[in-house]
Design a protein around this motif. Structure first.
Motif, short mmCIF file in Angstrom:
data_model
loop_
_atom_site.label_atom_id
_atom_site.label_comp_id
_atom_site.label_asym_id
_atom_site.label_seq_id
_atom_site.Cartn_x
_atom_site.Cartn_y
_atom_site.Cartn_z
N PRO A 78 0.80 -1.23 0.00
CA PRO A 78 0.00 0.00 0.00
C PRO A 78 0.83 1.28 0.00
N ALA A 79 2.05 1.24 0.48
CA ALA A 79 2.90 2.43 0.43
C ALA A 79 3.39 2.67 -1.00
N ALA A 80 3.68 1.59 -1.72
CA ALA A 80 4.15 1.72 -3.10
C ALA A 80 3.01 1.97 -4.08
N PHE A 81 1.87 1.37 -3.80
CA PHE A 81 0.69 1.49 -4.65
C PHE A 81 -0.51 1.83 -3.77
N PRO A 82 -0.71 3.10 -3.42
CA PRO A 82 -1.79 3.48 -2.49
C PRO A 82 -3.17 2.99 -2.92
N TRP A 83 -3.39 2.83 -4.20
CA TRP A 83 -4.69 2.40 -4.70
C TRP A 83 -5.04 0.95 -4.35
N VAL A 84 -4.08 0.14 -3.88
CA VAL A 84 -4.43 -1.25 -3.52
C VAL A 84 -5.36 -1.29 -2.32
N ARG A 85 -5.47 -0.18 -1.60
CA ARG A 85 -6.39 -0.13 -0.45
C ARG A 85 -7.83 -0.39 -0.87
N TYR A 86 -8.15 -0.15 -2.13
CA TYR A 86 -9.50 -0.37 -2.62
C TYR A 86 -9.75 -1.81 -3.07
N LEU A 87 -8.70 -2.59 -3.18
CA LEU A 87 -8.84 -3.98 -3.62
C LEU A 87 -9.17 -4.87 -2.43
N PRO A 88 -10.01 -5.89 -2.64
CA PRO A 88 -10.21 -6.88 -1.59
C PRO A 88 -8.88 -7.60 -1.28
N ALA A 89 -8.74 -8.11 -0.08
CA ALA A 89 -7.48 -8.72 0.36
C ALA A 89 -7.00 -9.81 -0.60
N HIS A 90 -7.92 -10.66 -1.09
CA HIS A 90 -7.49 -11.74 -1.99
C HIS A 90 -6.95 -11.17 -3.31
N GLU A 91 -7.46 -10.03 -3.75
CA GLU A 91 -6.96 -9.43 -4.98
C GLU A 91 -5.62 -8.74 -4.76
#
Length: 160
Positions: A78-91
């Motif tokens: 999440p620090a490198a790609f802040p947008w991953v916060r919107y993805l479900p954990a499995h994704e």
């Protein structure tokens, strides 16, 4: 100094002076009107960059082979790609596996285009998850289907 910007005209009109800049700058960015900019560097510096990126890629790929490494990667993603916060954990896990697999392959091929494409695709997936209305429309299929998209035209594509 890491990069100096100049125009392609400067390089053509004053090649020695323009290229002399590489003694103090790692790169020269050649700005071109109506065309993609170019980057000039020395062969030795390009090889250094390639070697460093290869080592980093191999280290990250090897980290993903251990449970502790996978956990660390998932913590820092999440620090490198802040947008991953919107993805479900499995994704997020799926993205990390695909990303490091692509990095390993890119290093071997000396071509990062597939990695850049993968990141773009996952960023768009996160955008869908971030927009509840769009996500609902895609999940329920309530949007209008316009059928198959036509294939893009290939223009003067030379194969070497």
């Amino acid at each position: 100094m890491t990069a100096v910007e100049t125009s392609l005209s400067d390089l053509l009109n004053r090649p020695k002076a323009t290229l002399a800049t590489l003694r103090v700058a790692r790169r020269i960015v050649l700005r071109r009107r109506g065309a993609e900019d170019l980057v000039l560097t020395t062969a030795a510096r390009a090889e250094q960059d390639h070697e460093v990126m290869g080592v980093i890629s191999h280290m990250l790929v090897e980290m993903m082979r251990t449970p502790a490494g996978r956990s660390l990667v998932l913590d820092v993603l999440p620090a490198a790609f802040p947008w991953v916060r919107y993805l479900p954990a499995h994704e997020v896990r799926e993205f990390s596996v695909e990303l490091f697999g692509a990095l390993g392959a890119a290093t071997e091929l000396d071509n990062t285009a597939a990695v850049a494409q993968l990141i773009t695709e996952w960023r768009h997936t996160a955008e869908v998850h971030a927009d509840p209305e769009l996500y609902a429309a895609l999940i329920t299929g309530s949007g209008e289907d316009f059928g198959s998209a036509p294939l893009p035209e290939l223009r003067n594509r030379a194969v070497h």
